[in-house]
Design a protein around this motif. Sequence first.
Motif, PDB file in Angstrom:
ATOM      1  N   LEU A 289     -25.741   6.851  -5.240  1.00 54.26           N
ATOM      2  CA  LEU A 289     -24.719   5.920  -4.768  1.00 54.26           C
ATOM      3  C   LEU A 289     -25.148   4.478  -5.023  1.00 54.26           C
ATOM      4  N   ALA A 290     -26.413   4.170  -4.765  1.00 49.74           N
ATOM      5  CA  ALA A 290     -26.913   2.815  -5.015  1.00 49.74           C
ATOM      6  C   ALA A 290     -26.765   2.449  -6.486  1.00 49.74           C
ATOM      7  N   ALA A 291     -27.110   3.395  -7.376  1.00 51.58           N
ATOM      8  CA  ALA A 291     -26.970   3.131  -8.808  1.00 51.58           C
ATOM      9  C   ALA A 291     -25.505   2.896  -9.178  1.00 51.58           C
ATOM     10  N   HIS A 292     -24.615   3.706  -8.611  1.00 54.08           N
ATOM     11  CA  HIS A 292     -23.190   3.535  -8.902  1.00 54.08           C
ATOM     12  C   HIS A 292     -22.683   2.185  -8.388  1.00 54.08           C
ATOM     13  N   MET A 293     -23.120   1.787  -7.197  1.00 53.23           N
ATOM     14  CA  MET A 293     -22.661   0.509  -6.657  1.00 53.23           C
ATOM     15  C   MET A 293     -23.152  -0.650  -7.517  1.00 53.23           C
ATOM     16  N   ILE A 294     -24.405  -0.609  -7.934  1.00 50.40           N
ATOM     17  CA  ILE A 294     -24.909  -1.664  -8.814  1.00 50.40           C
ATOM     18  C   ILE A 294     -24.129  -1.673 -10.125  1.00 50.40           C
ATOM     19  N   ASP A 295     -23.809  -0.488 -10.648  1.00 51.34           N
ATOM     20  CA  ASP A 295     -23.018  -0.414 -11.878  1.00 51.34           C
ATOM     21  C   ASP A 295     -21.636  -1.041 -11.679  1.00 51.34           C
ATOM     22  N   TYR A 296     -20.990  -0.704 -10.572  1.00 55.16           N
ATOM     23  CA  TYR A 296     -19.675  -1.292 -10.293  1.00 55.16           C
ATOM     24  C   TYR A 296     -19.773  -2.819 -10.160  1.00 55.16           C
ATOM     25  N   TRP A 297     -20.704  -3.268  -9.344  1.00 55.04           N
ATOM     26  CA  TRP A 297     -20.829  -4.699  -9.047  1.00 55.04           C
ATOM     27  C   TRP A 297     -21.123  -5.502 -10.333  1.00 55.04           C
ATOM     28  N   THR A 298     -22.049  -5.010 -11.130  1.00 56.54           N
ATOM     29  CA  THR A 298     -22.452  -5.777 -12.307  1.00 56.54           C
ATOM     30  C   THR A 298     -21.445  -5.639 -13.447  1.00 56.54           C
ATOM     31  N   THR A 299     -20.738  -4.522 -13.513  1.00 59.67           N
ATOM     32  CA  THR A 299     -19.643  -4.420 -14.481  1.00 59.67           C
ATOM     33  C   THR A 299     -18.554  -5.420 -14.131  1.00 59.67           C
ATOM     34  N   PHE A 300     -18.254  -5.543 -12.845  1.00 59.33           N
ATOM     35  CA  PHE A 300     -17.300  -6.562 -12.406  1.00 59.33           C
ATOM     36  C   PHE A 300     -17.791  -7.955 -12.784  1.00 59.33           C
ATOM     37  N   ALA A 301     -19.095  -8.220 -12.554  1.00 59.96           N
ATOM     38  CA  ALA A 301     -19.639  -9.530 -12.908  1.00 59.96           C
ATOM     39  C   ALA A 301     -19.527  -9.788 -14.412  1.00 59.96           C
ATOM     40  N   ARG A 302     -19.619  -8.754 -15.202  1.00 61.30           N
ATOM     41  CA  ARG A 302     -19.568  -8.922 -16.662  1.00 61.30           C
ATOM     42  C   ARG A 302     -18.133  -9.087 -17.164  1.00 61.30           C
ATOM     43  N   THR A 303     -17.203  -8.281 -16.616  1.00 65.86           N
ATOM     44  CA  THR A 303     -15.869  -8.195 -17.214  1.00 65.86           C
ATOM     45  C   THR A 303     -14.725  -8.637 -16.315  1.00 65.86           C
ATOM     46  N   GLY A 304     -14.962  -8.753 -15.016  1.00 61.36           N
ATOM     47  CA  GLY A 304     -13.877  -9.056 -14.097  1.00 61.36           C
ATOM     48  C   GLY A 304     -13.178  -7.833 -13.555  1.00 61.36           C
ATOM     49  N   ALA A 305     -13.667  -6.626 -13.913  1.00 59.33           N
ATOM     50  CA  ALA A 305     -13.134  -5.363 -13.386  1.00 59.33           C
ATOM     51  C   ALA A 305     -14.297  -4.404 -13.212  1.00 59.33           C
ATOM     52  N   PRO A 306     -14.406  -3.700 -12.067  1.00 57.27           N
ATOM     53  CA  PRO A 306     -15.555  -2.805 -11.837  1.00 57.27           C
ATOM     54  C   PRO A 306     -15.451  -1.474 -12.566  1.00 57.27           C
ATOM     55  N   ASP A 307     -14.275  -1.129 -13.018  1.00 50.26           N
ATOM     56  CA  ASP A 307     -14.045   0.203 -13.579  1.00 50.26           C
ATOM     57  C   ASP A 307     -14.829   0.409 -14.875  1.00 50.26           C
ATOM     58  N   ARG A 308     -15.415   1.606 -15.029  1.00 49.23           N
ATOM     59  CA  ARG A 308     -16.106   1.974 -16.257  1.00 49.23           C
ATOM     60  C   ARG A 308     -15.993   3.477 -16.461  1.00 49.23           C
ATOM     61  N   ARG A 309     -16.130   3.922 -17.703  1.00 49.04           N
ATOM     62  CA  ARG A 309     -15.820   5.303 -18.063  1.00 49.04           C
ATOM     63  C   ARG A 309     -16.719   6.334 -17.385  1.00 49.04           C
TER      64      ARG A 309
END
Length: 536
Positions: free
Chosen positions: A472-492
């Motif tokens: 869960l921690a890894a997924h949250m970091i992925d969501y948060w940093t994807t949002f920081a990169r692109t403006g949307a947390p969603d990823r495949r």
Amino acid sequence: MRLISRRRVPLALAAGLTLAACLTSPAVPAVASDAPKRPVVATETGLVRGVDHGDYQTFAGIPYAAAPVGPLRWRPPGPARPWPGIRDASQPGSPCPQTPNSEAHSGSTNEDCLHLNVTLPRTDRHRPLPIVVWLHGGGFLTGAGSSYDAHRMAVRGHVVVVTLNYRLGVFGNFGYPGLNGSGDFGLADQQAALHWVQRNATSFGGDPRNVTLAGESAGGMSTCTQLTSPSAAGLFAKAIVQSGACSVDFGKNAVYPGVADFSPWTSQAAVRSAGQQAATALGCPQPARALSCLRAKPAATLLSANQNFQQIAYDTPLVPQRPATALREGRFHRVPVLQGNTRDEMRAYVAPLQQQHPITTDSYRALLLDTFGDRARRLAAVYSPTAYGTPALAWAALNTDRAFACPTLTADRLLARHTATYAYEFADRQAPSLGYPQSPQLPLGAAHATDLPYLFDLGGRPASFTPAQNRLAAHMIDYWTTFARTGAPDRRDLPHWPRTPARAAAPYVQQLDTGPGGIHRVDGAAEHHCRLWPQD
């Protein structure tokens, strides 16, 4: 969590965490390393020597503004002074003045505290990295940026993370008639740090055009407030608000029995009035000399008035309107926002009460009647001890819904009318307790701030996670940093996280929990009985 007073409500929103000083970092030094493990970077005010940790680097204790001491106390932050040679950046600077607490065990009286810390990953990428600027919580009374070790976020998410100190309590939120900046010195510090990031980001491999301002609790409230501040325009491109939406409000008895309604925001007039009262209490009653008299007082003396200055001021140049009003009128920066809270926020507040004065069936009925009067019977039918397990759990659920969950959903809806908005709820009820008192009558669940260890090593120490919590921690970091990169947390590679519709038929949020299917959409309004807590 520490409840300091029954009369004044401390937003000890991140207190109760057992935090210690943590490491801070960079990654692509602009100046070649002069020794193994000690990279050197050039900033606008001089060279800094950090620490190489292998897959990440840290630079700690970098001044971003002048020390607000002596005549600079209660003035807007000025530029930091240049230094000769190479400044050691292996250790964080002092926390800003605060009374002893679980995060700063001895407290602090050091006003030379406007420092920040940079953590960056080692990378062979040639493009500049997104930047996350993190604002700590602590009820505007306690906390330090150095308590948040951001290396997991930096390394896994390939982002630069900046954490910072800002003035707190009587030093950050003080006001007085005729005093420029009354009530907003801490917010002005945050903007000064954001300006520093704009001017220095490239030296650390960061992209000044892709800055995400983020924070939790008081840091989340600060972030939301900066969304409405005209002078913050252009300083960040995205925002993450954790447990600090602009609509959050604490009604009567919510934090402690006997406490009246309390908001994290107040008018500048109220702050100036509180400043006059504090000046008299501190032996500086003459208006013409009050400020010079107070500036001559030691920091330790001023801390005795700290609890009277735990709110952000509006009706000011920095914050022209109450932030909740600004959201309703659409007066905020059009940047993508990721916003949410924890499922059981107010269990962190009820926990110390339960330890000192356990909530019984009779005292629960009395609380409901005192707080809600004629509405008590209807609320008792929904938030019954039978339905929730104990009177303490029922009281915590009621206050989670009215203070955090439903106001946050309102803020989500208001934001989504104008900008991309992504709503979440952290729901791991087995999360580490962070030192809150526990009892059989009140398991802490996903209490306030329990989401933080999933993003940071608090005090430089990793949490004791199960394998499922690590995922869960890894997924949250992925969501948060994807949002920081692109403006949307969603990823495949993660469960789909849709954008909040501008006109949502049902206020769905992304629930973040462990186990198969733990990350999924839920109807937040139904889960938290928001029909009972209308916000408009």
